[in-house]
Motif scaffolding. Structure first.
Motif, PDB file in Angstrom:
ATOM      1  N   LEU A   1       0.818  -1.207   0.000  1.00 14.27           N
ATOM      2  CA  LEU A   1       0.000   0.000   0.000  1.00 14.27           C
ATOM      3  C   LEU A   1       0.853   1.259   0.000  1.00 14.27           C
ATOM      4  CD1 LEU A   1      -2.953  -0.858   2.422  1.00 14.27           C
ATOM      5  CD2 LEU A   1      -3.062  -0.470  -0.036  1.00 14.27           C
ATOM      6  N   LEU A   2       1.945   1.232   0.757  1.00 14.06           N
ATOM      7  CA  LEU A   2       2.817   2.401   0.820  1.00 14.06           C
ATOM      8  C   LEU A   2       3.460   2.694  -0.541  1.00 14.06           C
ATOM      9  CD1 LEU A   2       4.556   1.825   4.280  1.00 14.06           C
ATOM     10  CD2 LEU A   2       2.808   3.513   3.711  1.00 14.06           C
ATOM     11  N   GLU A   3       3.610   1.647  -1.343  1.00 18.64           N
ATOM     12  CA  GLU A   3       4.208   1.827  -2.665  1.00 18.64           C
ATOM     13  C   GLU A   3       3.147   2.134  -3.732  1.00 18.64           C
ATOM     14  OE1 GLU A   3       6.270  -1.783  -3.290  1.00 18.64           O
ATOM     15  OE2 GLU A   3       7.844  -1.361  -1.801  1.00 18.64           O
ATOM     16  N   GLN A   4       1.863   2.156  -3.328  1.00 14.73           N
ATOM     17  CA  GLN A   4       0.774   2.414  -4.279  1.00 14.73           C
ATOM     18  C   GLN A   4       0.785   3.879  -4.713  1.00 14.73           C
ATOM     19  OE1 GLN A   4      -1.627   2.086  -6.834  1.00 14.73           O
ATOM     20  NE2 GLN A   4      -1.866   0.171  -5.618  1.00 14.73           N
ATOM     21  N   ALA A   5       0.828   4.089  -6.022  1.00 12.03           N
ATOM     22  CA  ALA A   5       0.882   5.459  -6.544  1.00 12.03           C
ATOM     23  C   ALA A   5      -0.493   6.096  -6.647  1.00 12.03           C
ATOM     24  CB  ALA A   5       1.573   5.469  -7.911  1.00 12.03           C
ATOM     25  N   ASP A   6      -1.513   5.301  -6.794  1.00 12.07           N
ATOM     26  CA  ASP A   6      -2.868   5.816  -6.947  1.00 12.07           C
ATOM     27  C   ASP A   6      -3.472   6.069  -5.568  1.00 12.07           C
ATOM     28  OD1 ASP A   6      -5.323   6.579  -7.829  1.00 12.07           O
ATOM     29  OD2 ASP A   6      -5.996   4.553  -8.352  1.00 12.07           O
ATOM     30  N   ASP A   7      -3.758   7.336  -5.263  1.00 14.57           N
ATOM     31  CA  ASP A   7      -4.282   7.687  -3.943  1.00 14.57           C
ATOM     32  C   ASP A   7      -5.634   7.050  -3.664  1.00 14.57           C
ATOM     33  OD1 ASP A   7      -2.055   9.176  -3.544  1.00 14.57           O
ATOM     34  OD2 ASP A   7      -2.995  11.114  -4.029  1.00 14.57           O
ATOM     35  N   LEU A   8      -6.496   6.974  -4.697  1.00 14.46           N
ATOM     36  CA  LEU A   8      -7.820   6.400  -4.488  1.00 14.46           C
ATOM     37  C   LEU A   8      -7.730   4.910  -4.133  1.00 14.46           C
ATOM     38  CD1 LEU A   8     -10.873   6.723  -4.529  1.00 14.46           C
ATOM     39  CD2 LEU A   8     -10.845   6.251  -7.000  1.00 14.46           C
ATOM     40  N   THR A   9      -6.886   4.209  -4.850  1.00 14.05           N
ATOM     41  CA  THR A   9      -6.675   2.782  -4.538  1.00 14.05           C
ATOM     42  C   THR A   9      -6.108   2.619  -3.135  1.00 14.05           C
ATOM     43  OG1 THR A   9      -6.280   2.326  -6.881  1.00 14.05           O
ATOM     44  CG2 THR A   9      -5.530   0.675  -5.300  1.00 14.05           C
ATOM     45  N   PHE A  10      -5.176   3.501  -2.748  1.00 13.66           N
ATOM     46  CA  PHE A  10      -4.583   3.439  -1.406  1.00 13.66           C
ATOM     47  C   PHE A  10      -5.651   3.578  -0.326  1.00 13.66           C
ATOM     48  CE2 PHE A  10      -2.956   5.694   2.285  1.00 13.66           C
ATOM     49  CZ  PHE A  10      -1.941   4.853   2.695  1.00 13.66           C
ATOM     50  N   LEU A  11      -6.561   4.581  -0.502  1.00 18.69           N
ATOM     51  CA  LEU A  11      -7.599   4.814   0.501  1.00 18.69           C
ATOM     52  C   LEU A  11      -8.574   3.644   0.567  1.00 18.69           C
ATOM     53  CD1 LEU A  11      -8.350   8.605  -0.084  1.00 18.69           C
ATOM     54  CD2 LEU A  11      -7.190   7.563   1.882  1.00 18.69           C
ATOM     55  N   GLN A  12      -8.962   3.104  -0.581  1.00 16.15           N
ATOM     56  CA  GLN A  12      -9.925   2.011  -0.587  1.00 16.15           C
ATOM     57  C   GLN A  12      -9.364   0.745   0.057  1.00 16.15           C
ATOM     58  OE1 GLN A  12     -10.845   1.737  -4.769  1.00 16.15           O
ATOM     59  NE2 GLN A  12     -12.521   3.246  -4.640  1.00 16.15           N
ATOM     60  N   GLU A  13      -8.157   0.394  -0.288  1.00 16.31           N
ATOM     61  CA  GLU A  13      -7.583  -0.851   0.238  1.00 16.31           C
ATOM     62  C   GLU A  13      -7.157  -0.714   1.701  1.00 16.31           C
ATOM     63  OE1 GLU A  13      -4.652  -2.657  -2.153  1.00 16.31           O
ATOM     64  OE2 GLU A  13      -5.836  -2.592  -4.002  1.00 16.31           O
ATOM     65  N   SER A  14      -6.743   0.476   2.110  1.00 23.46           N
ATOM     66  CA  SER A  14      -6.344   0.660   3.505  1.00 23.46           C
ATOM     67  C   SER A  14      -7.533   0.540   4.443  1.00 23.46           C
ATOM     68  CB  SER A  14      -5.666   2.026   3.683  1.00 23.46           C
ATOM     69  OG  SER A  14      -6.579   3.088   3.394  1.00 23.46           O
ATOM     70  N   GLN A  15      -8.761   0.869   3.937  1.00 20.45           N
ATOM     71  CA  GLN A  15      -9.940   0.774   4.792  1.00 20.45           C
ATOM     72  C   GLN A  15     -10.377  -0.662   5.036  1.00 20.45           C
ATOM     73  OE1 GLN A  15     -12.934   3.230   2.976  1.00 20.45           O
ATOM     74  NE2 GLN A  15     -11.928   5.155   3.527  1.00 20.45           N
TER      75      GLN A  15
END
Length: 327
Positions: A45-59
């Motif tokens: 997740l920390l290496e994810q460049a897409d902010d939207l994907t980061f927020l969705q998967e972190s939740q």
């Protein structure tokens, strides 16, 4: 037969403990793997460049469940070895008795009293071979007036103590806040034996290191055997309680009022005997004694304790020098 049963019980207990350990090991290993997987997902997740994907998967990312408190392995050494310990204690007593004049019956000369200076009443008790053996290390002890609680009255050249309801005049900082008194003598090496006559039950006999607290620290009426610095035997009406480090072992009641205490510092043993009608082993503490030991006693209101003296019993030279320095 007894040895085979004990070894079988020990082997069974070992197998059960190993099974518990293996189960816990597998459980912990599974938890470590879950933590490693969780750490790997966080790194992705920390290496994810897409902010939207980061927020969705972190939740939706959830950490592994907490381990909670770890319970220790269940291993009770007294369960497989308790009978063996009791058997060995009794065997030690029988060997001591056999070593001293085996088979010799008590004669009229063996029925003499344990003498004490007037006005103490001598305590008659038949002298069995075991008791005669213990007498080889007999010590004539005295109570330490400075340590006595204000309800405890000493008499008869500090050989007798009585608990009275009316307190004495204010006492010094070295006196016990509890209903206790210790002896003026202390032991650091060798073997020593003494006898105590009790007027009734509800008394405690023991030994303690010098740092035994003079203050009341908990709910108990005495602190002999309640911590790591003392060992005690509490004589109750219906039973006997052996105390050390806050742990207690209940023993059968005794009928006599004369008790013997045998302290062997080289072997690390403190043994209590009931002496009426003849010497009978009550309990043995085993410990590695690292400091000087002082006899200490507790007694309920109305009770009296007497330190019995024997003619000719002398203190070791080092104790004589210590007594001279204190006087």
């Amino acid at each position: 037969m007894r040895r085979a049963m004990v070894l079988r019980d020990v082997e069974t207990a070992k197998t059960q403990a190993l099974a518990q350990a293996q189960g816990k090991e597998q459980w912990l290993q599974g938890h470590l793997e879950a933590l490693a997987h969780y750490e790997h997902r966080i790194q992705e997740l920390l290496e994810q460049a897409d902010d939207l994907t980061f927020l969705q998967e972190s939740q939706v990312l959830k950490p592994p469940e907490s381990l909670g408190p770890l319970t220790p392995l269940q291993w009770d050494e007294d369960q497989p070895l308790g009978d063996l310990k009791e058997l060995l204690s009794r065997l030690c007593g029988l060997l001591l008795e056999e070593e001293s004049h085996p088979g010799a019956p008590a004669t009229g000369a063996d029925l003499g009293p344990v003498e004490a200076p007037d006005p103490l009443v001598p305590v008659p008790s038949e002298v069995c071979p075991l008791r005669r053996k213990l007498w080889q290390n007999y010590r004539n002890l005295t109570f330490d007036p400075v340590s006595a609680n204000r309800h405890l009255y000493l008499s008869c050249q500090d050989q007798q103590v009585k608990h009275r309801r009316q307190p004495r005049d204010p006492v010094g900082p070295d006196s016990f806040e509890l209903w206790q008194v210790q002896c003026a003598q202390r032991f650091q090496a060798g073997r020593h034996y003494w006898e105590v006559h009790t007027s009734n039950h509800s008394v405690t006999l023991g030994i303690a290191y010098p740092q035994l607290s003079r203050r009341k620290l908990g709910p108990h009426t005495d602190n002999i055997g309640r911590g790591p610095y003392s060992w005690g035997l509490c004589v109750q009406e219906d039973s006997i309680l052996a105390w050390h480090n806050g742990e207690v072992q209940r023993l059968p009641r005794m009928t006599g009022r004369l008790l013997g205490m045998d302290l062997d510092l080289a072997l690390g043993c403190l043994t209590f005997y009931s002496l009426e009608p003849q010497a009978q082993l009550l309990h043995t503490f085993h410990a590695l004694f690292t400091q000087p030991l002082i006899p200490v006693f507790w007694l309920l209101e109305g009770r009296t304790l007497t330190l019995c003296h024997r003619p000719g019993a002398t203190l070791p030279p080092e104790l004589q020098e210590e007594a001279s320095a204190l006087s």
